[in-house]
Write a protein that holds these residues in place. Structure first.
Motif, PDB file in Angstrom:
ATOM      1  N   LEU A 173      13.136  -6.960  -3.613  1.00  0.00           N
ATOM      2  CA  LEU A 173      12.619  -7.826  -2.552  1.00  0.00           C
ATOM      3  C   LEU A 173      11.186  -7.487  -2.106  1.00  0.00           C
ATOM      4  O   LEU A 173      10.344  -8.392  -2.018  1.00  0.00           O
ATOM      5  N   PRO A 174      10.863  -6.193  -1.854  1.00  0.00           N
ATOM      6  CA  PRO A 174       9.489  -5.903  -1.434  1.00  0.00           C
ATOM      7  C   PRO A 174       8.442  -6.334  -2.468  1.00  0.00           C
ATOM      8  O   PRO A 174       7.383  -6.845  -2.108  1.00  0.00           O
ATOM      9  N   LEU A 175       8.760  -6.151  -3.745  1.00  0.00           N
ATOM     10  CA  LEU A 175       7.805  -6.543  -4.788  1.00  0.00           C
ATOM     11  C   LEU A 175       7.679  -8.063  -4.858  1.00  0.00           C
ATOM     12  O   LEU A 175       6.565  -8.597  -4.975  1.00  0.00           O
ATOM     13  N   ARG A 176       8.806  -8.759  -4.763  1.00  0.00           N
ATOM     14  CA  ARG A 176       8.763 -10.230  -4.772  1.00  0.00           C
ATOM     15  C   ARG A 176       7.944 -10.730  -3.586  1.00  0.00           C
ATOM     16  O   ARG A 176       7.130 -11.658  -3.711  1.00  0.00           O
ATOM     17  N   PHE A 177       8.147 -10.097  -2.442  1.00  0.00           N
ATOM     18  CA  PHE A 177       7.417 -10.429  -1.220  1.00  0.00           C
ATOM     19  C   PHE A 177       5.908 -10.262  -1.429  1.00  0.00           C
ATOM     20  O   PHE A 177       5.117 -11.165  -1.153  1.00  0.00           O
ATOM     21  N   LEU A 178       5.530  -9.129  -1.960  1.00  0.00           N
ATOM     22  CA  LEU A 178       4.102  -8.855  -2.178  1.00  0.00           C
ATOM     23  C   LEU A 178       3.495  -9.844  -3.167  1.00  0.00           C
ATOM     24  O   LEU A 178       2.371 -10.328  -2.975  1.00  0.00           O
ATOM     25  N   ARG A 179       4.241 -10.145  -4.236  1.00  0.00           N
ATOM     26  CA  ARG A 179       3.740 -11.084  -5.254  1.00  0.00           C
ATOM     27  C   ARG A 179       3.511 -12.460  -4.648  1.00  0.00           C
ATOM     28  O   ARG A 179       2.535 -13.141  -4.965  1.00  0.00           O
ATOM     29  N   GLU A 180       4.449 -12.861  -3.767  1.00  0.00           N
ATOM     30  CA  GLU A 180       4.352 -14.166  -3.109  1.00  0.00           C
ATOM     31  C   GLU A 180       3.065 -14.237  -2.279  1.00  0.00           C
ATOM     32  O   GLU A 180       2.312 -15.209  -2.365  1.00  0.00           O
ATOM     33  N   LEU A 181       2.811 -13.192  -1.509  1.00  0.00           N
ATOM     34  CA  LEU A 181       1.602 -13.173  -0.676  1.00  0.00           C
ATOM     35  C   LEU A 181       0.349 -13.119  -1.545  1.00  0.00           C
ATOM     36  O   LEU A 181      -0.645 -13.780  -1.264  1.00  0.00           O
ATOM     37  N   PHE A 182       0.425 -12.343  -2.602  1.00  0.00           N
ATOM     38  CA  PHE A 182      -0.715 -12.189  -3.501  1.00  0.00           C
ATOM     39  C   PHE A 182      -1.072 -13.539  -4.138  1.00  0.00           C
ATOM     40  O   PHE A 182      -2.239 -13.926  -4.173  1.00  0.00           O
ATOM     41  N   THR A 183      -0.049 -14.255  -4.615  1.00  0.00           N
ATOM     42  CA  THR A 183      -0.262 -15.555  -5.258  1.00  0.00           C
ATOM     43  C   THR A 183      -0.905 -16.542  -4.287  1.00  0.00           C
ATOM     44  O   THR A 183      -1.766 -17.325  -4.654  1.00  0.00           O
ATOM     45  N   ARG A 184      -0.453 -16.481  -3.043  1.00  0.00           N
ATOM     46  CA  ARG A 184      -0.979 -17.423  -2.041  1.00  0.00           C
ATOM     47  C   ARG A 184      -2.256 -16.924  -1.353  1.00  0.00           C
ATOM     48  O   ARG A 184      -2.729 -17.550  -0.404  1.00  0.00           O
ATOM     49  N   ARG A 185      -2.702 -15.730  -1.740  1.00  0.00           N
ATOM     50  CA  ARG A 185      -3.882 -15.104  -1.133  1.00  0.00           C
ATOM     51  C   ARG A 185      -3.750 -14.980   0.384  1.00  0.00           C
ATOM     52  O   ARG A 185      -4.667 -15.313   1.149  1.00  0.00           O
ATOM     53  N   LEU A 186      -2.588 -14.511   0.816  1.00  0.00           N
ATOM     54  CA  LEU A 186      -2.348 -14.324   2.245  1.00  0.00           C
ATOM     55  C   LEU A 186      -2.411 -12.828   2.581  1.00  0.00           C
ATOM     56  O   LEU A 186      -1.915 -12.000   1.819  1.00  0.00           O
ATOM     57  N   LYS A 187      -3.014 -12.521   3.713  1.00  0.00           N
ATOM     58  CA  LYS A 187      -3.063 -11.126   4.172  1.00  0.00           C
ATOM     59  C   LYS A 187      -1.908 -10.879   5.146  1.00  0.00           C
ATOM     60  O   LYS A 187      -1.537 -11.772   5.913  1.00  0.00           O
ATOM     61  N   PHE A 188      -1.386  -9.663   5.113  1.00  0.00           N
ATOM     62  CA  PHE A 188      -0.163  -9.346   5.848  1.00  0.00           C
ATOM     63  C   PHE A 188      -0.329  -8.091   6.717  1.00  0.00           C
ATOM     64  O   PHE A 188      -0.989  -7.138   6.316  1.00  0.00           O
ATOM     65  N   ALA A 189       0.274  -8.140   7.905  1.00  0.00           N
ATOM     66  CA  ALA A 189       0.299  -6.953   8.778  1.00  0.00           C
ATOM     67  C   ALA A 189       1.639  -6.894   9.484  1.00  0.00           C
ATOM     68  O   ALA A 189       2.388  -7.865   9.473  1.00  0.00           O
ATOM     69  N   CYS A 190       1.967  -5.762  10.097  1.00  0.00           N
ATOM     70  CA  CYS A 190       3.200  -5.732  10.885  1.00  0.00           C
ATOM     71  C   CYS A 190       3.051  -4.939  12.164  1.00  0.00           C
ATOM     72  O   CYS A 190       2.142  -4.105  12.303  1.00  0.00           O
ATOM     73  N   ALA A 191       3.927  -5.281  13.092  1.00  0.00           N
ATOM     74  CA  ALA A 191       4.012  -4.598  14.376  1.00  0.00           C
ATOM     75  C   ALA A 191       5.435  -4.067  14.455  1.00  0.00           C
ATOM     76  O   ALA A 191       6.381  -4.836  14.605  1.00  0.00           O
ATOM     77  N   GLU A 192       5.580  -2.755  14.290  1.00  0.00           N
ATOM     78  CA  GLU A 192       6.919  -2.186  14.158  1.00  0.00           C
ATOM     79  C   GLU A 192       7.301  -1.373  15.388  1.00  0.00           C
ATOM     80  O   GLU A 192       6.544  -0.514  15.809  1.00  0.00           O
ATOM     81  N   SER A 193       8.474  -1.642  15.896  1.00  0.00           N
ATOM     82  CA  SER A 193       8.989  -0.739  16.918  1.00  0.00           C
ATOM     83  C   SER A 193      10.174   0.033  16.327  1.00  0.00           C
ATOM     84  O   SER A 193       9.984   1.136  15.827  1.00  0.00           O
ATOM     85  N   CYS A 194      11.357  -0.562  16.282  1.00  0.00           N
ATOM     86  CA  CYS A 194      12.536   0.203  15.844  1.00  0.00           C
ATOM     87  C   CYS A 194      12.465   0.622  14.369  1.00  0.00           C
ATOM     88  O   CYS A 194      13.099   1.598  13.983  1.00  0.00           O
ATOM     89  N   THR A 195      11.714  -0.104  13.559  1.00  0.00           N
ATOM     90  CA  THR A 195      11.609   0.285  12.148  1.00  0.00           C
ATOM     91  C   THR A 195      10.692   1.511  11.976  1.00  0.00           C
ATOM     92  O   THR A 195      10.768   2.185  10.943  1.00  0.00           O
ATOM     93  N   GLY A 196       9.874   1.771  12.954  1.00  0.00           N
ATOM     94  CA  GLY A 196       9.115   3.035  13.014  1.00  0.00           C
ATOM     95  C   GLY A 196       8.294   3.360  11.784  1.00  0.00           C
ATOM     96  O   GLY A 196       8.168   4.526  11.415  1.00  0.00           O
ATOM     97  N   GLY A 197       7.719   2.367  11.124  1.00  0.00           N
ATOM     98  CA  GLY A 197       6.899   2.627   9.945  1.00  0.00           C
ATOM     99  C   GLY A 197       7.629   2.349   8.641  1.00  0.00           C
ATOM    100  O   GLY A 197       7.031   2.445   7.563  1.00  0.00           O
ATOM    101  N   ALA A 198       8.906   1.988   8.732  1.00  0.00           N
ATOM    102  CA  ALA A 198       9.689   1.781   7.498  1.00  0.00           C
ATOM    103  C   ALA A 198       9.177   0.572   6.704  1.00  0.00           C
ATOM    104  O   ALA A 198       9.226   0.581   5.468  1.00  0.00           O
ATOM    105  N   ILE A 199       8.673  -0.449   7.398  1.00  0.00           N
ATOM    106  CA  ILE A 199       8.157  -1.630   6.668  1.00  0.00           C
ATOM    107  C   ILE A 199       6.871  -1.241   5.932  1.00  0.00           C
ATOM    108  O   ILE A 199       6.735  -1.501   4.733  1.00  0.00           O
ATOM    109  N   ALA A 200       5.956  -0.605   6.656  1.00  0.00           N
ATOM    110  CA  ALA A 200       4.703  -0.165   6.028  1.00  0.00           C
ATOM    111  C   ALA A 200       4.995   0.763   4.866  1.00  0.00           C
ATOM    112  O   ALA A 200       4.388   0.654   3.788  1.00  0.00           O
TER     113      ALA A 200
END
Lengths: 252, 252
Positions: free
Chosen positions: B87-114
């Motif tokens: 899933l993370p790789l598919r997610f990244l490929r999707e954003l890459f194909t669409r030339r979209l930049k991504f960021a996150c604001a994490e509280s309970c995940t505490g850096g797990a998404i990054a």
């Protein structure tokens, strides 16, 4: 006393845990009257040492004490704890005891430090934030790193890490922080700064340091986890030094 | 054709991967002419399906095609990829194909998404930053969350996650983002909001959504990793919906 009543459960850390594991194993193997179990929990090494046959006889206790002494003497600087506590937990306890708030500014670790810290229940009483500034723009916009410094020295440089530390302290008002910038690979290396080069910075009350490391031949994710541990160790050492000095001055 | 020449290598995702694993295994077991290997790579489930005895005969190919159809029909919404992509790789490929930049604001995940995103080489071309705003103060100071909202609704609330999304977009100027706030446990639950309650938000061009989940009986770190996957899945679904609509409008 019953079987397994006494043991010595110690955790070690080294940027090269595989080598350390072999060295400790070899030394333990040469000692008499004890048996042991060891494992690598990357990047830490954990050993549990028992009296031979796990019998807590007077002789067994003596052998165990002798083993402890030998290990402390030879691997003292690598020993994280003698009760099974891992480095991140020891780090958090240290900050908790001193009532210090902690934040980080992560580039190459990409959230690995925050992830390590927040995996421990209760970390919220110490840990405030991590700004994972992966792009140059985020280093500039979120941490106030000067774009001229990035152009002049590169994002992977002592100068940028110094500014990341200043930025995270300014933005969050915490007492201590770590910052990382390096080349995790497999791409992104240059002749001057190859894959594995990393600058780790730490700031504690009254002290700020940035150090260059070269961690060669390591897979991207092991590199990131290792740098996260190295960062915590670095700040812990600074704090312990600061504590010693401050105690003399009667400040802590 | 030689042995093992053809296979169907698919990855599934579910907030309850253990149940899904058993269901898929049971269904594959009931099919004729195929053999399979499966494993849980928490929170994903991976299966590799071969013709029986791994012989790529005409009959074997037919059995494999039939298995594919059955699996797509029954587990279609859980299938992440049919080529082993996680899933993370598919997610990244999707954003890459669409030339979209991504960021996150994490509280309970505490850096797990990054941490999940940056574990993939090349992620820096898509991923800009994560602000791990663990304390309320950091939510206010770094993401501009209104302290009144936190007092009124609590840090774990739809309202706060909406503001975290607004904050991360405003601070970084990215095209899409995710935000998380929840109770990872083992402490911190209340009668109204127990351990396992989490609000996940995602914003993509022209769309913003926040959803409440309840993930019960899960260990702290599994919870964090699972919420990280749920967040990426949530944004991916929004993007795919947005893409579908936009295609009709001729926008993407």
């Amino acid at each position: 006393m019953k079987k397994g009543d006494i043991f010595y459960n110690f955790v070690l850390f080294s940027p090269d845990p595989f080598v350390l594991y072999c060295q400790v194993k070899s030394m333990l193997g040469s000692l008499k009257g004890i048996s042991f179990e060891g494992r690598i929990n990357f990047p830490e090494v954990c050993f549990r040492v028992f009296p031979e046959n796990r019998i807590a006889s007077r002789e067994g206790v003596r052998s165990l004490e002798k083993a402890k002494e030998t290990l402390r003497k030879n691997f003292g600087k690598n020993i994280v704890s003698e009760d099974g506590t891992t480095l991140p937990l020891r780090f958090l306890r240290e900050l908790f005891t001193r009532r210090l708030k902690f934040a980080c500014a992560e580039s190459c670790t990409g959230g690995a430090i925050a992830n390590l810290i927040t995996s421990i229940p209760g970390s919220s009483s110490v840990f405030v934030t991590s700004i994972v500034s992966y792009s140059n723009e985020s280093k500039e916009n979120l941490l106030g790193v000067d774009p001229v410094t990035i152009r002049k020295y590169g994002a992977v440089s002592s100068e940028v890490v110094h500014q990341m530390l200043n930025g995270i302290i300014k933005k969050t008002g915490v007492d201590c922080a770590v910052a990382t910038s390096g080349i995790a690979g497999p791409e992104g290396g240059s002749k001057e700064k190859g894959v594995g080069v990393v600058y780790v910075g730490a700031v504690a009350p009254e002290k700020k340091l940035v150090k260059r490391f070269e961690i060669k031949g390591m897979e991207r994710n092991d590199f990131r986890v290792l740098v996260a541990f190295v960062s915590l160790k670095f700040l812990l050492e600074i704090l312990e030094g600061a504590c010693y000095k401050s105690k003399k001055k009667g400040k802590l």
